[in-house]
Design a protein around this motif. Sequence first.
Motif, PDB file in Angstrom:
ATOM      1  N   PRO A  31     -11.231 -13.059 -14.089  1.00 32.84           N
ATOM      2  CA  PRO A  31     -10.775 -11.804 -14.694  1.00 32.84           C
ATOM      3  C   PRO A  31     -10.542 -11.913 -16.198  1.00 32.84           C
ATOM      4  CG  PRO A  31      -8.951 -12.877 -13.583  1.00 32.84           C
ATOM      5  CD  PRO A  31     -10.173 -13.702 -13.284  1.00 32.84           C
ATOM      6  N   GLN A  32     -10.549 -13.143 -16.712  1.00 35.32           N
ATOM      7  CA  GLN A  32     -10.427 -13.369 -18.153  1.00 35.32           C
ATOM      8  C   GLN A  32     -11.731 -13.999 -18.646  1.00 35.32           C
ATOM      9  OE1 GLN A  32      -6.838 -15.741 -18.464  1.00 35.32           O
ATOM     10  NE2 GLN A  32      -5.541 -13.933 -18.485  1.00 35.32           N
ATOM     11  N   GLY A  33     -12.805 -13.251 -18.436  1.00 33.49           N
ATOM     12  CA  GLY A  33     -14.134 -13.758 -18.720  1.00 33.49           C
ATOM     13  C   GLY A  33     -14.418 -13.927 -20.199  1.00 33.49           C
ATOM     14  N   TRP A  34     -15.598 -14.461 -20.476  1.00 34.61           N
ATOM     15  CA  TRP A  34     -16.016 -14.702 -21.848  1.00 34.61           C
ATOM     16  C   TRP A  34     -15.950 -13.409 -22.649  1.00 34.61           C
ATOM     17  CZ3 TRP A  34     -20.678 -13.476 -24.683  1.00 34.61           C
ATOM     18  CH2 TRP A  34     -20.799 -14.191 -25.887  1.00 34.61           C
ATOM     19  N   PRO A  35     -15.328 -13.412 -23.841  1.00 30.73           N
ATOM     20  CA  PRO A  35     -15.162 -12.183 -24.630  1.00 30.73           C
ATOM     21  C   PRO A  35     -16.511 -11.718 -25.202  1.00 30.73           C
ATOM     22  CG  PRO A  35     -14.364 -14.091 -25.858  1.00 30.73           C
ATOM     23  CD  PRO A  35     -14.687 -14.584 -24.481  1.00 30.73           C
ATOM     24  N   VAL A  36     -16.976 -10.596 -24.727  1.00 26.88           N
ATOM     25  CA  VAL A  36     -18.316 -10.111 -25.079  1.00 26.88           C
ATOM     26  C   VAL A  36     -18.301  -9.443 -26.454  1.00 26.88           C
ATOM     27  CG1 VAL A  36     -20.172  -8.537 -24.426  1.00 26.88           C
ATOM     28  CG2 VAL A  36     -18.912  -9.812 -22.657  1.00 26.88           C
ATOM     29  N   PRO A  37     -19.112  -9.933 -27.394  1.00 26.79           N
ATOM     30  CA  PRO A  37     -19.191  -9.311 -28.721  1.00 26.79           C
ATOM     31  C   PRO A  37     -20.190  -8.151 -28.707  1.00 26.79           C
ATOM     32  CG  PRO A  37     -20.568 -11.249 -28.680  1.00 26.79           C
ATOM     33  CD  PRO A  37     -19.929 -11.152 -27.310  1.00 26.79           C
ATOM     34  N   PRO A  38     -20.271  -7.392 -29.787  1.00 29.46           N
ATOM     35  CA  PRO A  38     -21.288  -6.335 -29.870  1.00 29.46           C
ATOM     36  C   PRO A  38     -22.693  -6.934 -29.753  1.00 29.46           C
ATOM     37  CG  PRO A  38     -19.647  -6.081 -31.607  1.00 29.46           C
ATOM     38  CD  PRO A  38     -19.388  -7.409 -30.969  1.00 29.46           C
ATOM     39  N   VAL A  39     -23.564  -6.233 -29.052  1.00 25.66           N
ATOM     40  CA  VAL A  39     -24.933  -6.703 -28.841  1.00 25.66           C
ATOM     41  C   VAL A  39     -25.815  -6.198 -29.983  1.00 25.66           C
ATOM     42  CG1 VAL A  39     -26.922  -6.644 -27.293  1.00 25.66           C
ATOM     43  CG2 VAL A  39     -24.598  -6.704 -26.353  1.00 25.66           C
ATOM     44  N   PRO A  40     -26.596  -7.069 -30.609  1.00 25.78           N
ATOM     45  CA  PRO A  40     -27.472  -6.620 -31.697  1.00 25.78           C
ATOM     46  C   PRO A  40     -28.465  -5.552 -31.244  1.00 25.78           C
ATOM     47  CG  PRO A  40     -27.335  -9.018 -31.624  1.00 25.78           C
ATOM     48  CD  PRO A  40     -26.667  -8.516 -30.390  1.00 25.78           C
ATOM     49  N   ASP A  41     -28.807  -4.660 -32.141  1.00 18.63           N
ATOM     50  CA  ASP A  41     -29.715  -3.554 -31.812  1.00 18.63           C
ATOM     51  C   ASP A  41     -31.068  -4.040 -31.313  1.00 18.63           C
ATOM     52  OD1 ASP A  41     -27.773  -1.763 -32.521  1.00 18.63           O
ATOM     53  OD2 ASP A  41     -28.607  -1.306 -34.499  1.00 18.63           O
ATOM     54  N   HIS A  42     -31.550  -5.169 -31.846  1.00 17.26           N
ATOM     55  CA  HIS A  42     -32.897  -5.602 -31.474  1.00 17.26           C
ATOM     56  C   HIS A  42     -33.014  -5.932 -29.986  1.00 17.26           C
ATOM     57  CE1 HIS A  42     -31.998  -9.907 -30.937  1.00 17.26           C
ATOM     58  NE2 HIS A  42     -31.227  -9.824 -32.014  1.00 17.26           N
ATOM     59  N   CYS A  43     -31.860  -6.208 -29.325  1.00 16.15           N
ATOM     60  CA  CYS A  43     -31.900  -6.493 -27.887  1.00 16.15           C
ATOM     61  C   CYS A  43     -32.329  -5.274 -27.083  1.00 16.15           C
ATOM     62  CB  CYS A  43     -30.530  -6.962 -27.411  1.00 16.15           C
ATOM     63  SG  CYS A  43     -30.023  -8.559 -28.073  1.00 16.15           S
ATOM     64  N   TRP A  44     -32.090  -4.092 -27.625  1.00 13.03           N
ATOM     65  CA  TRP A  44     -32.463  -2.846 -26.951  1.00 13.03           C
ATOM     66  C   TRP A  44     -33.822  -2.328 -27.407  1.00 13.03           C
ATOM     67  CZ3 TRP A  44     -29.196  -2.693 -23.207  1.00 13.03           C
ATOM     68  CH2 TRP A  44     -27.862  -3.073 -23.399  1.00 13.03           C
ATOM     69  N   LEU A  45     -34.257  -2.743 -28.580  1.00 19.27           N
ATOM     70  CA  LEU A  45     -35.468  -2.170 -29.172  1.00 19.27           C
ATOM     71  C   LEU A  45     -36.735  -2.951 -28.844  1.00 19.27           C
ATOM     72  CD1 LEU A  45     -34.004  -1.351 -32.707  1.00 19.27           C
ATOM     73  CD2 LEU A  45     -34.494   0.264 -30.855  1.00 19.27           C
ATOM     74  N   ARG A  46     -36.580  -4.172 -28.283  1.00 24.52           N
ATOM     75  CA  ARG A  46     -37.741  -4.986 -27.966  1.00 24.52           C
ATOM     76  C   ARG A  46     -37.707  -5.407 -26.495  1.00 24.52           C
ATOM     77  NH1 ARG A  46     -36.730  -7.927 -33.111  1.00 24.52           N
ATOM     78  NH2 ARG A  46     -35.991  -9.717 -31.912  1.00 24.52           N
ATOM     79  N   LEU A  47     -38.881  -5.696 -25.956  1.00 21.01           N
ATOM     80  CA  LEU A  47     -38.945  -6.272 -24.622  1.00 21.01           C
ATOM     81  C   LEU A  47     -38.342  -7.677 -24.657  1.00 21.01           C
ATOM     82  CD1 LEU A  47     -42.548  -5.207 -23.569  1.00 21.01           C
ATOM     83  CD2 LEU A  47     -40.413  -4.397 -22.560  1.00 21.01           C
ATOM     84  N   PRO A  48     -37.759  -8.126 -23.543  1.00 18.32           N
ATOM     85  CA  PRO A  48     -37.204  -9.483 -23.503  1.00 18.32           C
ATOM     86  C   PRO A  48     -38.277 -10.528 -23.792  1.00 18.32           C
ATOM     87  CG  PRO A  48     -36.471  -8.203 -21.615  1.00 18.32           C
ATOM     88  CD  PRO A  48     -37.522  -7.386 -22.292  1.00 18.32           C
ATOM     89  N   GLU A  49     -37.870 -11.588 -24.509  1.00 15.23           N
ATOM     90  CA  GLU A  49     -38.792 -12.653 -24.874  1.00 15.23           C
ATOM     91  C   GLU A  49     -38.257 -13.984 -24.380  1.00 15.23           C
ATOM     92  OE1 GLU A  49     -40.707 -11.373 -29.063  1.00 15.23           O
ATOM     93  OE2 GLU A  49     -38.526 -11.652 -29.136  1.00 15.23           O
ATOM     94  N   GLU A  50     -39.079 -14.763 -23.708  1.00 17.96           N
ATOM     95  CA  GLU A  50     -38.639 -16.046 -23.180  1.00 17.96           C
ATOM     96  C   GLU A  50     -38.375 -17.067 -24.278  1.00 17.96           C
ATOM     97  OE1 GLU A  50     -40.885 -17.663 -20.025  1.00 17.96           O
ATOM     98  OE2 GLU A  50     -40.666 -15.898 -18.726  1.00 17.96           O
ATOM     99  N   GLU A  51     -38.864 -16.808 -25.473  1.00 23.20           N
ATOM    100  CA  GLU A  51     -38.667 -17.738 -26.592  1.00 23.20           C
ATOM    101  C   GLU A  51     -37.422 -17.387 -27.409  1.00 23.20           C
ATOM    102  OE1 GLU A  51     -42.662 -17.233 -25.141  1.00 23.20           O
ATOM    103  OE2 GLU A  51     -41.402 -15.785 -26.223  1.00 23.20           O
ATOM    104  N   ASP A  52     -36.481 -16.678 -26.817  1.00 19.18           N
ATOM    105  CA  ASP A  52     -35.312 -16.196 -27.562  1.00 19.18           C
ATOM    106  C   ASP A  52     -34.172 -17.207 -27.638  1.00 19.18           C
ATOM    107  OD1 ASP A  52     -34.462 -16.183 -24.950  1.00 19.18           O
ATOM    108  OD2 ASP A  52     -34.034 -14.030 -24.850  1.00 19.18           O
ATOM    109  N   GLY A  53     -34.339 -18.386 -27.063  1.00 18.60           N
ATOM    110  CA  GLY A  53     -33.298 -19.420 -27.123  1.00 18.60           C
ATOM    111  C   GLY A  53     -32.458 -19.534 -25.871  1.00 18.60           C
ATOM    112  N   LEU A  54     -32.580 -18.597 -24.932  1.00 17.37           N
ATOM    113  CA  LEU A  54     -31.776 -18.681 -23.713  1.00 17.37           C
ATOM    114  C   LEU A  54     -32.115 -19.949 -22.924  1.00 17.37           C
ATOM    115  CD1 LEU A  54     -29.787 -17.572 -21.626  1.00 17.37           C
ATOM    116  CD2 LEU A  54     -31.680 -16.246 -20.642  1.00 17.37           C
ATOM    117  N   GLY A  55     -33.402 -20.272 -22.825  1.00 12.15           N
ATOM    118  CA  GLY A  55     -33.786 -21.463 -22.078  1.00 12.15           C
ATOM    119  C   GLY A  55     -33.172 -22.728 -22.640  1.00 12.15           C
TER     120      GLY A  55
END
Length: 343
Positions: A31-55
């Motif tokens: 219930p005290q999860g990771w504090p979510v910051p504002p999401v950058p606009d580009h996350c909504w304006l582009r299709l997801p990319e596997e080269e985005d650093g998540l891996g």
Amino acid sequence: MLEHGGGIRRAAAQFGIAVEQWLDLSTGINPQGWPVPPVPDHCWLRLPEEEDGLGQAAAGYYQSESLLALAGTQQAITLLPRLRGPSKVAVLTPTYGEHAHCWRAAGHTVLEWEWPTLQLHWAACDVVVVVNPNNPTGGLLPVELLLSWRQQLQERGGWLVVDEAFMDATPQQSLAPFCGLPGLLVLRSVGKFFGLAGARCGFVLGDEVLLEALRRLAGPWSVCGASRWLVGAALQDQAWIARTRQLLPLHSQRLATLLQAHRLPPDGGTPLFQWLSTPTAALIWHLLAQQGILVRHFPQWNALRFGLPGNEQGWLRLAAALQQLSAQLVPFSSSEDHAHVTP
């Protein structure tokens, strides 16, 4: 569809209590999860990319390069059974019901065994599925035992599937670093420890050949760009992770102590929940719900799972409700009842 935790709106309608007045302890989510910051606009304006650093972020966190991001571990649980021909599948029970459900729905023979039976007969199966730590009982199987099972299963083309959705607080018990070994598949979630259940992102760690087959089955863009950005940032927040690994066990022990003080001693648990079995589980669930507190009821096992309150007000409210509950349970107790309901 199987029943799961949550469902505040359904409970609100059933008991006539407004949604915002509920204390939801039913899910096992931090219930005290990771504090979510504002999401950058580009996350909504582009299709997801596997080269985005998540891996790379996930590989660093899980200590494994061989992984695949999916729309929560539930997507993996649904898809994995489709990657095998008809198999004999053992599932350690009681546990998260979707595992047996999805393997059975895909046409496999599913054997839901409790620990003594599984321990004796697992080697007769093609696939063994365990949740570790177990949800909802909190049981934890040792790394050495599971690795020995993996080796024997792999020698005849079998799999060991380990769902580690509740492992983040105890990383030393994880099989993630061994996921380069064939025949081992580990599922990891960011919904519980990080409290990012709404992001619908999870990971499968395992053999590259199996992961590629799973990737093709899942199709493109399983995880949205905003979730990928959030999860990547959370997995790299070392200070928050370290602090949360210290705090959650303390909160869980506080919950266990509170339940014990009201004659509801837990039978098991993890840093995110406590589990108890009692013949009056249905009654306890109902009486707490009448006070606007939702816990998870498992009618098939006469058991309850309590998650953690998120603030001091929630702790005080739970303590008051349990005090009232103790008085209400007195007429239902007797010397022959389970110890959990003896006044």
